[in-house]
Design a protein around this motif. Structure first.
Motif, PDB file in Angstrom:
ATOM      1  N   PHE A 132       0.846  -1.203   0.000  1.00  0.00           N
ATOM      2  CA  PHE A 132       0.000   0.000   0.000  1.00  0.00           C
ATOM      3  C   PHE A 132       0.882   1.255   0.000  1.00  0.00           C
ATOM      4  CE2 PHE A 132      -2.216   3.458   2.057  1.00  0.00           C
ATOM      5  CZ  PHE A 132      -3.542   3.351   1.642  1.00  0.00           C
ATOM      6  N   ILE A 133       1.801   1.304   0.949  1.00  0.00           N
ATOM      7  CA  ILE A 133       2.583   2.536   1.148  1.00  0.00           C
ATOM      8  C   ILE A 133       3.531   2.799  -0.026  1.00  0.00           C
ATOM      9  CG2 ILE A 133       4.406   3.533   2.612  1.00  0.00           C
ATOM     10  CD1 ILE A 133       2.864   2.030   4.956  1.00  0.00           C
ATOM     11  N   GLN A 134       4.051   1.738  -0.629  1.00  0.00           N
ATOM     12  CA  GLN A 134       5.049   1.936  -1.682  1.00  0.00           C
ATOM     13  C   GLN A 134       4.453   1.989  -3.093  1.00  0.00           C
ATOM     14  OE1 GLN A 134       8.295  -0.870  -0.982  1.00  0.00           O
ATOM     15  NE2 GLN A 134       8.156  -0.462   1.194  1.00  0.00           N
ATOM     16  N   THR A 135       3.237   1.443  -3.269  1.00  0.00           N
ATOM     17  CA  THR A 135       2.742   1.391  -4.658  1.00  0.00           C
ATOM     18  C   THR A 135       1.317   1.923  -4.873  1.00  0.00           C
ATOM     19  OG1 THR A 135       1.727  -0.800  -4.624  1.00  0.00           O
ATOM     20  CG2 THR A 135       4.107  -0.737  -4.991  1.00  0.00           C
ATOM     21  N   ALA A 136       0.612   2.308  -3.802  1.00  0.00           N
ATOM     22  CA  ALA A 136      -0.804   2.691  -3.992  1.00  0.00           C
ATOM     23  C   ALA A 136      -0.953   3.883  -4.939  1.00  0.00           C
ATOM     24  CB  ALA A 136      -1.470   2.981  -2.653  1.00  0.00           C
ATOM     25  N   ALA A 137       0.103   4.692  -5.076  1.00  0.00           N
ATOM     26  CA  ALA A 137       0.012   5.832  -6.003  1.00  0.00           C
ATOM     27  C   ALA A 137      -0.068   5.368  -7.454  1.00  0.00           C
ATOM     28  CB  ALA A 137       1.221   6.756  -5.812  1.00  0.00           C
ATOM     29  N   VAL A 138       0.450   4.153  -7.732  1.00  0.00           N
ATOM     30  CA  VAL A 138       0.460   3.687  -9.131  1.00  0.00           C
ATOM     31  C   VAL A 138      -0.406   2.455  -9.384  1.00  0.00           C
ATOM     32  CG1 VAL A 138       2.747   4.639  -9.596  1.00  0.00           C
ATOM     33  CG2 VAL A 138       2.572   2.292  -8.839  1.00  0.00           C
ATOM     34  N   ASP A 139      -0.652   1.634  -8.370  1.00  0.00           N
ATOM     35  CA  ASP A 139      -1.436   0.404  -8.552  1.00  0.00           C
ATOM     36  C   ASP A 139      -2.782   0.568  -7.847  1.00  0.00           C
ATOM     37  OD1 ASP A 139      -2.587  -2.096  -8.641  1.00  0.00           O
ATOM     38  OD2 ASP A 139      -0.791  -3.185  -7.995  1.00  0.00           O
ATOM     39  N   THR A 140      -3.848   0.708  -8.638  1.00  0.00           N
ATOM     40  CA  THR A 140      -5.173   0.924  -8.033  1.00  0.00           C
ATOM     41  C   THR A 140      -5.576  -0.261  -7.154  1.00  0.00           C
ATOM     42  OG1 THR A 140      -6.168   0.037 -10.034  1.00  0.00           O
ATOM     43  CG2 THR A 140      -6.020   2.432  -9.885  1.00  0.00           C
ATOM     44  N   GLY A 141      -5.028  -1.442  -7.444  1.00  0.00           N
ATOM     45  CA  GLY A 141      -5.363  -2.637  -6.659  1.00  0.00           C
ATOM     46  C   GLY A 141      -4.838  -2.583  -5.237  1.00  0.00           C
ATOM     47  N   ALA A 142      -3.899  -1.661  -4.979  1.00  0.00           N
ATOM     48  CA  ALA A 142      -3.311  -1.559  -3.631  1.00  0.00           C
ATOM     49  C   ALA A 142      -4.125  -0.644  -2.722  1.00  0.00           C
ATOM     50  CB  ALA A 142      -1.882  -1.025  -3.735  1.00  0.00           C
ATOM     51  N   ARG A 143      -5.150   0.017  -3.284  1.00  0.00           N
ATOM     52  CA  ARG A 143      -5.846   1.078  -2.542  1.00  0.00           C
ATOM     53  C   ARG A 143      -6.987   0.562  -1.691  1.00  0.00           C
ATOM     54  NH1 ARG A 143      -5.974   5.118  -7.813  1.00  0.00           N
ATOM     55  NH2 ARG A 143      -3.693   5.375  -7.918  1.00  0.00           N
ATOM     56  N   LYS A 144      -6.771  -0.502  -0.985  1.00  0.00           N
ATOM     57  CA  LYS A 144      -7.800  -1.014  -0.077  1.00  0.00           C
ATOM     58  C   LYS A 144      -7.140  -1.859   1.000  1.00  0.00           C
ATOM     59  CE  LYS A 144      -9.023  -4.094  -3.818  1.00  0.00           C
ATOM     60  NZ  LYS A 144     -10.102  -4.655  -4.597  1.00  0.00           N
ATOM     61  N   MET A 145      -7.927  -2.162   2.023  1.00  0.00           N
ATOM     62  CA  MET A 145      -7.359  -2.851   3.179  1.00  0.00           C
ATOM     63  C   MET A 145      -7.381  -4.371   3.034  1.00  0.00           C
ATOM     64  SD  MET A 145      -6.104  -0.631   5.257  1.00  0.00           S
ATOM     65  CE  MET A 145      -5.466  -0.064   3.707  1.00  0.00           C
ATOM     66  N   VAL A 146      -8.306  -4.889   2.228  1.00  0.00           N
ATOM     67  CA  VAL A 146      -8.290  -6.330   1.956  1.00  0.00           C
ATOM     68  C   VAL A 146      -7.963  -6.494   0.477  1.00  0.00           C
ATOM     69  CG1 VAL A 146      -9.593  -8.486   1.990  1.00  0.00           C
ATOM     70  CG2 VAL A 146     -10.001  -6.759   3.764  1.00  0.00           C
ATOM     71  N   LEU A 147      -6.738  -6.904   0.198  1.00  0.00           N
ATOM     72  CA  LEU A 147      -6.292  -7.003  -1.198  1.00  0.00           C
ATOM     73  C   LEU A 147      -6.963  -8.196  -1.884  1.00  0.00           C
ATOM     74  CD1 LEU A 147      -2.451  -6.373  -0.745  1.00  0.00           C
ATOM     75  CD2 LEU A 147      -4.248  -4.701  -1.229  1.00  0.00           C
ATOM     76  N   ASP A 148      -7.115  -8.102  -3.202  1.00  0.00           N
ATOM     77  CA  ASP A 148      -7.671  -9.223  -3.956  1.00  0.00           C
ATOM     78  C   ASP A 148      -6.781 -10.452  -3.766  1.00  0.00           C
ATOM     79  OD1 ASP A 148      -9.514  -7.439  -4.770  1.00  0.00           O
ATOM     80  OD2 ASP A 148      -8.826  -7.289  -6.843  1.00  0.00           O
ATOM     81  N   GLU A 149      -7.412 -11.612  -3.862  1.00  0.00           N
ATOM     82  CA  GLU A 149      -6.689 -12.864  -3.583  1.00  0.00           C
ATOM     83  C   GLU A 149      -5.451 -13.026  -4.469  1.00  0.00           C
ATOM     84  OE1 GLU A 149      -9.442 -16.016  -2.717  1.00  0.00           O
ATOM     85  OE2 GLU A 149      -8.036 -17.482  -3.561  1.00  0.00           O
ATOM     86  N   GLU A 150      -5.570 -12.686  -5.741  1.00  0.00           N
ATOM     87  CA  GLU A 150      -4.449 -12.867  -6.671  1.00  0.00           C
ATOM     88  C   GLU A 150      -3.267 -11.969  -6.269  1.00  0.00           C
ATOM     89  OE1 GLU A 150      -3.508 -14.823  -8.989  1.00  0.00           O
ATOM     90  OE2 GLU A 150      -1.903 -13.666  -9.931  1.00  0.00           O
ATOM     91  N   LEU A 151      -3.561 -10.723  -5.888  1.00  0.00           N
ATOM     92  CA  LEU A 151      -2.483  -9.806  -5.495  1.00  0.00           C
ATOM     93  C   LEU A 151      -1.813 -10.296  -4.207  1.00  0.00           C
ATOM     94  CD1 LEU A 151      -0.771  -7.279  -5.656  1.00  0.00           C
ATOM     95  CD2 LEU A 151      -2.703  -5.950  -4.741  1.00  0.00           C
ATOM     96  N   MET A 152      -2.618 -10.647  -3.196  1.00  0.00           N
ATOM     97  CA  MET A 152      -2.015 -11.152  -1.953  1.00  0.00           C
ATOM     98  C   MET A 152      -1.243 -12.441  -2.230  1.00  0.00           C
ATOM     99  SD  MET A 152      -1.143 -10.972   1.127  1.00  0.00           S
ATOM    100  CE  MET A 152      -1.962  -9.532   1.808  1.00  0.00           C
TER     101      MET A 152
END
Ligand SMILES: [Zn+2]
Length: 374
Positions: A132-152
């Motif tokens: 979240f802290i390092q990539t949320a500015a560029v990866d919209t998938g990082a902008r939440k508290m429960v990440l999608d299963e594939e990303l996690m």
């Protein structure tokens, strides 16, 4: 003492190995997955193990390492996770936010005999926070508290590979990411093809330099097994049948290493040198002044959105507090990376056959720029 697993060709394959053909080892390295592991994460943990196959191919072995599901009681009633003959990734239902890759080796020979990797459940919370802290500015998938299963899952795969790397004998290489020019970290085609660091054993985490306008996908944001890791396995595991004693190999290996290290992507920077600005934990790129400025720009993009991106129904503001503290900590880290250039001393280990200094002061230009932070 070099710590390594015993990998040898089958007797009928020795001639093929000598000719440079890939052969299967007599005994492959097998990591079993703890049957208590939550099912949805098992494929990603297994992938993190199997990813090392390419490294062993550099050393002449195919299918040298693999993950397997633990046998059921019906398949093998004698199998046990606690049996020292079985290596495993052990799921720890614990709130510790970490993972570790210990191994047991024979003190006489350095032969690694078994490993029980610890995968604590809450390593997933620290992975979520870092991403979240390092990539949320560029990866919209990082902008939440429960990440999608594939990303996690992909985050788990990265940690699995890193910890397995330790059990193969590899140390942290905190200097690896410093071999990459900062501008390459913003070059979509280049960084997606090569990764943001040549080693998964670095603490390079994620590509925080990438800016939203660079449109870099996850393959350019995530660490992966890279050139350094493959080279380290080649050095550690390739067998040289032309030498009948270890002593006789020494001159040959020395020349080989000197030649290979002319490629600076294979450089090793220790995790134990506090004075060398190239070997910093959690830092990426060859110039922290430029890299940290890009990282801070991304933090500035995240802060106004923190409340929205950390919101969860029926929850209080604990997530907001946690991530705000994370952002502040990351900002301090970026500043700390820059201050390392002041009074910095670079250490480049060399053999006596190599020219040039082992210790050098950081050139004047970088400490001056770190004072102005420009
Ligand atoms: Zn580690």
């Amino acid at each position: 003492m070099i710590k390594r697993w015993r990998l040898e060709p089958k007797s009928e394959d020795v001639e093929k190995y000598k000719r440079g053909e890939l052969v299967e080892p007599q005994k492959p390295i097998i990591f079993y997955i703890d049957p208590a592991t939550p099912k949805k994460w098992v494929p990603y943990l297994m992938q993190g193990v199997d990813d090392w196959k390419v490294g062993f191919e550099k050393a002449g072995f195919k299918n040298a390492i693999m993950a397997k599901l633990a046998p059921t009681k019906e398949e093998d009633s004698t199998w046990s996770l606690d049996d020292a003959r079985n290596s495993a990734i052990v799921y720890k239902p614990s709130d510790i936010a970490n993972a570790s890759g210990p191994s047991i080796s024979d003190p006489r020979s350095g032969e690694i005999m078994e490993s029980h990797i610890n995968w604590y459940h809450n390593v997933m919370s620290i992975l979520r926070d870092w991403y979240f802290i390092q990539t949320a500015a560029v990866d919209t998938g990082a902008r939440k508290m429960v990440l999608d299963e594939e990303l996690m899952g992909q985050l788990i795969r990265f940690v699995s590979s890193h910890e397995v790397g330790h059990t193969l004998g590899l140390r942290h290489n905190h200097g690896s990411s410093s071999t990459v020019p900062v501008e390459k970290l913003r070059d979509k085609a280049w960084v997606e093809a090569n990764g943001h660091t040549p080693s998964i054993m670095d603490y390079a985490r994620f590509n925080y330099v990438a800016q939203p306008e660079d449109n870099i996908g996850r393959s350019g944001l995530f660490p992966r097994i890279g050139e350094y890791d493959k080279w380290a396995l080649e050095w550690g595991y390739r067998l040289f049948f032309q030498f009948n004693r270890a002593d006789n190999e020494k001159g040959f290996l020395n020349k080989w290493v000197i030649e290979k290290l002319k490629d600076n992507r294979l450089w090793f920077g220790t995790e134990t040198n506090p004075d060398d600005p190239r070997s910093q934990s959690e830092q990426v790129g060859d110039d922290a002044m430029k890299g940290s400025l890009y990282g801070i720009k991304n933090l500035q993009r995240i802060v106004p959105n923190l409340k929205e991106w950390t919101k969860m129904p029926n929850e209080d503001y604990s997530n907001l507090r946690n991530m705000y503290n994370g952002v502040v900590g990351q900002y301090q880290r970026y500043i700390g990376h820059v201050t390392k250039y002041v009074g910095g001393i670079m250490e480049t280990p060399k053999m006596v056959e190599e020219s040039g200094p082992v210790y050098e002061n950081v050139s004047e230009e970088k400490p001056k720029r770190s004072g102005r932070f420009s």
